[in-house]
Design an enzyme around this catalytic site. Structure first.
Site, mmCIF file in Angstrom:
data_model
loop_
_atom_site.group_PDB
_atom_site.id
_atom_site.type_symbol
_atom_site.label_atom_id
_atom_site.label_comp_id
_atom_site.label_asym_id
_atom_site.label_seq_id
_atom_site.Cartn_x
_atom_site.Cartn_y
_atom_site.Cartn_z
ATOM 1 C CD GLU A 106 -2.683 1.134 2.320
ATOM 2 O OE1 GLU A 106 -3.152 0.344 2.830
ATOM 3 O OE2 GLU A 106 -2.854 2.282 3.086
ATOM 4 C CD GLU A 129 -4.068 7.159 5.496
ATOM 5 O OE1 GLU A 129 -5.117 6.127 5.865
ATOM 6 O OE2 GLU A 129 -2.854 6.832 5.884
#
Length: 305
Positions: free
Chosen positions: A170, A175
């Site tokens: 990932e 984010e």
């Protein structure tokens, strides 16, 4: 290919963080200067896989994107408190908007750990084209401009993840988890001697934290992935400034999906799981609508043959 796209692939020179960024990113263990320049590939080897115009109309969107998450089964939920719905996805003047709306009552719980109560209806999209760094496609450049509302209970993201159910890998390009610090995260599988800022079970994460003064203003988030033996090196940039270089261990040849989503609640609310007091009934985030907007999202790769 347009000249501006050729320039976008060149490594940018660090000249100090600006546009509301902190003087230096926190939690970064890499050197405070960019890695050395890599060979510039011939224009003929380059191809776009997502065009900047993909949010210009629904016809353009449907050529390059799918609604909801890319996994089989439960494609409308993940690890937060939002139930994803196509009606929360809108397009206008080249801008994709995901809207999270607070519900009057929780609509059950997510089937994905940590099984958060679903207090919100929100939106997620994923690219149809896989990200696959290998000998044939040794470099990928992924970039987008985003305006992200942030704060307690708000969890927007622009990220790649191993094709379901494979995880890690990932790479989190954008984010924000409950505050205005962007997290450039690289998640790897654990092996002997691996170290990361956080680890648990079969994974660990290397993390670069960059406080952003106004995430709701438009900022450019970018990742450049390139093959190095069995690994994939990952350069992260914010507003054209290099932030950190991470290593994706044994990522070469592993297909990944590119996702944009506006998750809510759960960890972004400061709650760790069902054992926390208030997990089921505590207000997990904003009572009004929350927005994540994206424009000029673009991805390309080099082709060796």
């Amino acid at each position: 290919m347009a000249e501006r796209d050729i320039d976008r692939r060149r490594l940018l020179t660090v000249c100090g963080l600006s546009l509301g960024l902190a003087a230096l990113p926190t939690g970064v263990r890499a050197a405070a200067s960019p890695p050395g320049p890599r060979p510039h590939r011939a224009e003929a080897t380059w191809e776009n896989i997502i065009e900047k115009s993909s949010f210009s109309s629904w016809a353009a969107f449907d050529q390059e994107w799918n609604r909801l998450y890319p996994w089989d089964g439960d494609a409308d939920t993940h690890n937060g408190a939002a139930l994803m719905h196509a009606g929360q996805i809108t397009l206008s003047e080249g801008v994709l908007t995901l809207t999270a709306t607070r519900l009057a009552a929780a609509q059950g719980t997510s089937p994905h750990a940590p099984h958060a109560p679903l207090w919100y209806r929100s939106g997620a999209v994923h690219a149809k084209e896989l990200i696959l760094v290998d000998d044939q496609f040794p470099e990928y450049d992924i970039e987008g401009e985003f305006s992200a509302q942030t704060g307690p209970g708000v969890w927007p993201a622009f990220w790649t993840t191993g094709e379901w159910p494979a995880w890690p890998p990932e790479s989190d390009i954008l984010e924000y988890v409950g505050d205005s610090t962007n997290l450039f995260n690289t998640w790897n599988k654990t092996s002997s001697g691996d170290e990361g800022e956080e680890s648990g079970g079969d994974h660990f994460v290397t993390r670069a934290k960059v406080p952003v003064a106004d995430p709701a203003a438009w900022h450019t988030y970018r990742v450049w992935m390139y093959k190095q033996g069995p690994d994939v090196m990952i350069d992260y940039y914010l507003d054209g400034t290099w932030v950190a270089t991470h290593r994706g261990r044994n990522w070469a040849g592993v297909p990944q999906r590119l996702i944009i989503n506006l998750q809510m609640g759960s960890y972004a609310s400061g709650l760790d799981g069902p054992g926390d007091a208030g997990w089921a009934d505590q207000l997990p985030g904003p009572t009004g609508d929350t927005l994540l907007r994206a424009r000029n999202v673009w991805a390309g790769r080099t082709r060796a043959w």
